[in-house]
Enzyme design. Sequence first.
Site, PDB file in Angstrom:
ATOM      1  NE  ARG A 166      -3.986  -2.005   2.177  1.00 38.01           N
ATOM      2  CZ  ARG A 166      -3.845  -3.016   3.027  1.00 38.01           C
ATOM      3  NH1 ARG A 166      -2.869  -3.019   3.912  1.00 38.01           N
ATOM      4  NH2 ARG A 166      -4.698  -4.020   3.001  1.00 38.01           N
ATOM      5  CE  LYS A 191       0.879  13.662 -15.230  1.00 41.84           C
ATOM      6  NZ  LYS A 191       0.729  14.162 -16.622  1.00 41.84           N
ATOM      7  CD  GLU A 236       9.729  16.549 -22.793  1.00 46.29           C
ATOM      8  OE1 GLU A 236       9.044  17.473 -22.325  1.00 46.29           O
ATOM      9  OE2 GLU A 236       9.243  15.594 -23.440  1.00 46.29           O
ATOM     10  CE  LYS A 239       6.770  17.165 -14.216  1.00 45.34           C
ATOM     11  NZ  LYS A 239       6.891  15.922 -14.952  1.00 45.34           N
ATOM     12  CD  GLU A 259      -2.142  16.472 -17.049  1.00 48.82           C
ATOM     13  OE1 GLU A 259      -1.069  15.952 -16.711  1.00 48.82           O
ATOM     14  OE2 GLU A 259      -2.636  16.356 -18.173  1.00 48.82           O
ATOM     15  NE  ARG A 265       1.954  16.788 -13.651  1.00 50.23           N
ATOM     16  CZ  ARG A 265       2.498  15.991 -12.746  1.00 50.23           C
ATOM     17  NH1 ARG A 265       2.050  16.006 -11.503  1.00 50.23           N
ATOM     18  NH2 ARG A 265       3.496  15.197 -13.060  1.00 50.23           N
ATOM     19  CG  ASN A 276       0.750  16.985 -21.339  1.00 53.47           C
ATOM     20  OD1 ASN A 276       1.716  16.303 -21.061  1.00 53.47           O
ATOM     21  ND2 ASN A 276      -0.385  16.947 -20.664  1.00 53.47           N
ATOM     22  CG  HIS A 306       4.066  16.197 -24.718  1.00 53.86           C
ATOM     23  ND1 HIS A 306       4.846  17.339 -24.672  1.00 53.86           N
ATOM     24  CD2 HIS A 306       4.751  15.267 -24.004  1.00 53.86           C
ATOM     25  CE1 HIS A 306       5.931  17.109 -23.962  1.00 53.86           C
ATOM     26  NE2 HIS A 306       5.907  15.864 -23.541  1.00 53.86           N
ATOM     27  CG  HIS A 325       1.598  11.709 -27.083  1.00 54.27           C
ATOM     28  ND1 HIS A 325       0.898  12.290 -26.041  1.00 54.27           N
ATOM     29  CD2 HIS A 325       2.791  11.346 -26.569  1.00 54.27           C
ATOM     30  CE1 HIS A 325       1.647  12.281 -24.953  1.00 54.27           C
ATOM     31  NE2 HIS A 325       2.803  11.715 -25.251  1.00 54.27           N
ATOM     32  CG  HIS A 376       8.372  11.323 -25.586  1.00 53.74           C
ATOM     33  ND1 HIS A 376       7.028  11.362 -25.899  1.00 53.74           N
ATOM     34  CD2 HIS A 376       8.553  12.252 -24.605  1.00 53.74           C
ATOM     35  CE1 HIS A 376       6.423  12.251 -25.133  1.00 53.74           C
ATOM     36  NE2 HIS A 376       7.326  12.807 -24.346  1.00 53.74           N
TER      37      HIS A 376
END
Length: 362
Positions: free
Chosen positions: A118, A140, A182, A224, A234, A238, A242, A245, A249, A262
């Site tokens: 947990r 994340k 980035e 960040k 998010e 947030r 992206n 992105h 993507h 990426h």
Amino acid sequence: METLTVELGSRSYPIYIGAGLLHDGDLIKRHVAGSQVAVITNETVAPLYLDALRQALAGLAVDVHVLPDGEQHKNLDRYGRIMDFLIEHRHNRTTTLVALGGGVVGDMCGFAAATFQRGVDFIQIPTTLLAQVDSSVGGKTAVNHASGKNLIGAFYQPRCVLADTAVLASLGAREYCAGLAEVLKYGVIADEGFFGWVARESSALLARDPGALTHAVRRSCEIKADVVAEDEREVGLRAILNFGHTFGHAIESLTHYTRLLHGEAVAMGMVMAADLSMRMGWLSAAQAQQIKVAVASLDLPVCPPELGVDDMLDAMGMDKKVVDGTLRLVLPRDIGSVMVTSDFAPSRLRETLAAGGALCDG
Ligand code: NAD
Ligand code: GLY
């Protein structure tokens, strides 16, 4: 050494940045509550940096789990094997997991830490530039599902992030430049001065100059950290992280994740987002051109491969940032400021896609 804090109340944590930090046992051990540590790393990073980390952790009971290298292993099967390993080696709720590797290792180790018993403590030791400026900060964590990337995960913050800039020396040139995409992103979304600095210092950054690198990692993490402190899960702000992105993507997906890294796809995506903003009259042609020139100065590609407008639109429609069927994009309204909007003309988006960003012409 530079120290920043991600301000999240009782879950606040430091980001340490500097060359050689991997050898600083006192610093790392300050964030280990018990006597047991499980290092999660991979077959590429382990031969390079595991010995140094083992020495730094001297005095603690250290077990090591080595993953095969590659995004294709960021899955539930490998996650299950991490659980098996922790249970076999009798780790308990006071153990600390340490992620030694790039974003793949960090995301998997973080998800393992979020769920083992947990939730146990974990430390991020990112070893790629992308992981130092992005994935190790903000909590994340995830593994992929056959249906999509990062579909199974949790928000779970580490106890600290230790970004040793010296380990970036062994990174391949493409991987390194993908991380620079980035870095540049932070300038466009939040800090015009930093954007200008990255563009001016591109040669020093490409040469991996230690001073330039430390500044780039520090300012990126600072931006960040501020965004994450304001919107950890998010709900709103947030999403600006992206930038580039959604286009990126789609390009990655249509090229089956094989041709481009990426960061390379994000680089093209930033140019396309700037192109769309320019077509909407939100960004001047000169600013859009500045973004493209800065991308190119970091040895990053600016023009997407020919992918077809409808296929790109389909792929973009699959993006997680689609809310209630409406495509929302992060678009610059200035250098240093972006908005998350669905208020762009679909015809302009089609023009951008058809042209691959007309900016590619010159
Ligand atoms: P990666 O972890 O696959 O690392 C890239 C390559 O570099 C790998 O082959 C790795 O073994 C190697 N490597 C790592 N450190 C090295 C070093 N110091 N020297 C030599 N080789 C080294 O890729 P990445 O770009 O670091 O991360 C990509 C992952 O991060 C993706 O899974 C993506 O989903 C995730 N990600 C997560 C977040 C987040 O917020 N959690 C953000 C962005 C990306
Ligand atoms: N990489 C985007 C985020 O952390 O939100």
